[in-house]
Design a protein around this motif. Structure first.
Motif, PDB file in Angstrom:
ATOM      1  N   THR A  22       0.832  -1.209   0.000  1.00  0.00           N
ATOM      2  CA  THR A  22       0.000   0.000   0.000  1.00  0.00           C
ATOM      3  C   THR A  22       0.862   1.251   0.000  1.00  0.00           C
ATOM      4  N   ILE A  25       2.387   1.780  -3.398  1.00  0.00           N
ATOM      5  CA  ILE A  25       1.414   2.362  -4.327  1.00  0.00           C
ATOM      6  C   ILE A  25       1.249   3.866  -4.067  1.00  0.00           C
ATOM      7  N   PHE A  41      -1.839   0.293 -11.774  1.00  0.00           N
ATOM      8  CA  PHE A  41      -0.948  -0.681 -11.144  1.00  0.00           C
ATOM      9  C   PHE A  41      -1.334  -2.105 -11.563  1.00  0.00           C
ATOM     10  N   THR A  45      -2.296  -6.012  -6.808  1.00  0.00           N
ATOM     11  CA  THR A  45      -1.115  -5.313  -6.288  1.00  0.00           C
ATOM     12  C   THR A  45      -1.102  -5.248  -4.767  1.00  0.00           C
ATOM     13  N   VAL A  80      -6.430   6.331  -9.252  1.00  0.00           N
ATOM     14  CA  VAL A  80      -5.538   5.182  -9.067  1.00  0.00           C
ATOM     15  C   VAL A  80      -6.320   3.916  -9.396  1.00  0.00           C
ATOM     16  N   VAL A  82      -6.074  -0.083  -9.247  1.00  0.00           N
ATOM     17  CA  VAL A  82      -5.272  -1.027  -8.487  1.00  0.00           C
ATOM     18  C   VAL A  82      -6.029  -2.345  -8.338  1.00  0.00           C
TER      19      VAL A  82
END
Length: 540
Positions: A22, A25, A41, A45, A80, A82
């Motif tokens: 985390t 990221i 990502f 991830t 983002v 992810v």
């Protein structure tokens, strides 16, 4: 909005380290957010891939939820995208989420779950069914996850959605020439869809798997216009023109070397580096015999970790040749590693004397050869315990296939670097490594292979030449061909049946072998799982 700036963040997560992943990221996203609207990502991830039975832990949902909230609370100005696991309605999904504007804007559940080779996703996940289409700043974007793009049917759902581009999240492991396969596939899918595909993949080693990255961009016309370097943390910046659906990578480098041996060698280096570092070993120790397998293993270890974290040990016996002694010392000097010599004759004599009464009336055979190997294994494991170093074993795929390795001897250790590398490729990789700087003495490469466990012993005294053996093994192990099919290709029937029987008989050894780095489409372990106890016959 006429343009959308998208970053493909190729990173190296650690399986199970949700807090660490985390933060990785967040740090990456904060660094990229001022120049990008979207940061993508890889697959899963937050947990790293493959998380395996960690997905069954009761606390994983709480930890993932906490991680998502932490990302949302980080005031990242860009969206983002992810990957993470998520349970809904009692079912667990492999999910991709779009985190933007302080909320989870959209989620997509992976539809095609691979269950072949190293993949076991149907053990854990349920398949999604809904198409992955979301809107950001007035732009229609498609979402897909890894196998979705290999299967292709989830992309068919996007045909009518008029998406400007598809974001594809991956955790796609390396095997030889894999990047060329990926590029051809992604280009074909983008051309069929009529929209660019932005493909992001993770990097790094995870047990036997190596992830090589190779993140890329394909235009709507089916042309690969940008890619990252392989095996490295990287970011590929892409400008999407929403009016024309054209993409313009702002910075890219070729990640596909002309020589595939370079890919394979780098995969082995990355696999060793991450296995040792992620498991927090201080360094590695290995037996340096003066043969080509240990010579290549030592070179890879030094390239992965640096000479200061590598120790080589020569453990001679009365059958050890001067060529072996000279070759081992020469390579250790060239590479600058700590090198020591420990003679095993006192240990061997102690063992055989203790067994004199039990062995009375018996002829010498492979038992005494195995005592030599096990004496060496005891020494290396003692050094490992005392120094906190991981023992690297040096057996290659050809030897592991036919059982030419000693349990609790040369198989004693924590990582077999060459476990998936056939002997013929060991020679090729050694010659390749010397093109970067001659560290493996030519005499070691040119000598006939021998375990030196008996006078004037040569591997080919009891095996077909490796050029023949490796072809038979590839047909049987990697292509699943039958004995008769292999014979029909022109190989000697007696040789084929003997080799295949050896492969089948030695499954029990391979089950007790250290984990090894996977470079082929069919490695021992995850890929090829045969019962030890069985009545199958080679000719069946």
């Amino acid at each position: 909005m006429s343009t959308l700036n998208i970053a493909l963040a190729q990173i190296n997560p650690l399986v199970g380290d949700i807090d660490g992943n985390t933060q990785l990221i967040i740090d990456e996203a904060l660094a990229l957010a001022n120049k990008h609207d979207v940061i993508v990502f890889p697959e899963l991830t937050l947990t790293g891939y493959p998380p395996e039975d960690l997905l069954l832990r009761p606390s994983i949902a709480l930890r993932v939820d906490r991680a998502i909230q932490q990302i949302l609370d980080s005031n990242i100005s860009a969206a983002v995208v992810v990957g993470y696991p998520k349970r809904e309605g009692g079912k667990l999904f492999n999910m991709a989420g779009v985190l933007a504007q302080g909320q989870v804007l959209f989620e997509y559940a992976k539809q095609c779950l691979p269950n072949y080779q190293v993949f076991d996703e149907k053990r854990y996940f349920e398949a999604g069914s809904k198409p992955g289409v979301f809107q950001l700043n007035g732009v229609n974007l498609g979402l897909s996850i890894c196998e979705d793009i290999w299967d292709g049917s989830p992309l068919d759902q996007l045909q009518s959605a008029d998406v400007h581009a598809v974001l594809n999240l991956n955790a796609s492991p390396f095997h030889q020439e894999k990047q060329a396969e990926r590029e051809a596939l992604i280009a074909a899918r983008a051309k069929k869809l009529g929209a660019p595909i932005l493909y992001v993949n993770q990097v790094g080693g995870q047990d036997e798997l190596v992830f090589d990255g190779g993140s890329m961009v394909a235009t709507a016309q089916g042309e690969i216009v940008g890619r990252t370097e392989l095996f490295k943390n990287a970011c590929l910046s892409v400008e999407l023109d929403t009016a024309t659906k054209q993409v313009s990578p702002q910075a890219s480098k070729s990640g596909h070397p002309a020589d595939p041996l370079a890919d394979t060698y780098e995969a082995l280096v990355v696999g060793v580096r991450d296995y040792v570092n992620k498991n927090r070993f201080k360094g590695v120790v290995l037996g340096l015999s003066g043969g080509i397998d240990s010579a290549l293993t030592l070179a890879i270890a030094v390239d992965a970790l640096g000479k200061e974290r590598v120790e080589a040990v020569m453990m001679p016996f009365k059958y050890t040749s001067q060529l072996s002694l000279d070759g081992a010392e020469d390579e250790a000097r060239r590479l600058g590693v700590k090198y020591r010599v420990i003679h095993i004759e006192p240990m061997y004599d102690a063992f055989t004397q203790a067994l004199n009464e039990a062995f009375e009336g018996q002829q010498k055979d492979t038992t005494e050869e195995n005592i030599q190997a096990r004496s060496r294994g005891v020494l290396l494991m003692a050094l490992s315990n005392k120094l906190g170093y991981l023992v690297l074993t040096t057996g290659n795929k050809s030897e592991m296939a036919v059982g030419y390795a000693t349990l609790y001897g040369d198989m004693a250790g924590g990582l077999d670097v060459l476990k998936d590398v056939p002997k013929t490729q060991v020679f090729a990789l050694s010659r390749y490594r010397n093109t970067l700087g001659e560290v493996i003495p030519p005499a070691v490469i040119d000598r006939p292979p021998s375990a030196e466990l008996a006078p004037d012993q040569k591997d080919e005294d009891s095996l077909p030449p490796y050029e023949i053996l490796d072809q038979i093994l590839e047909l049987y192990i990697e292509q699943d061909e039958s004995a008769e099919s292999i014979v029909a290709k022109g190989f000697d029937k007696e040789q084929v049946y003997r080799v295949l029987r050896l492969v089948d008989l030695n499954e029990y050894k391979r089950r007790q072998a250290p984990v090894g780095i996977r470079i082929s489409k069919r490695a021992f372990g995850r890929d090829r799982r045969y019962p030890i106890t069985n009545g199958w016959k080679v000719g069946d």
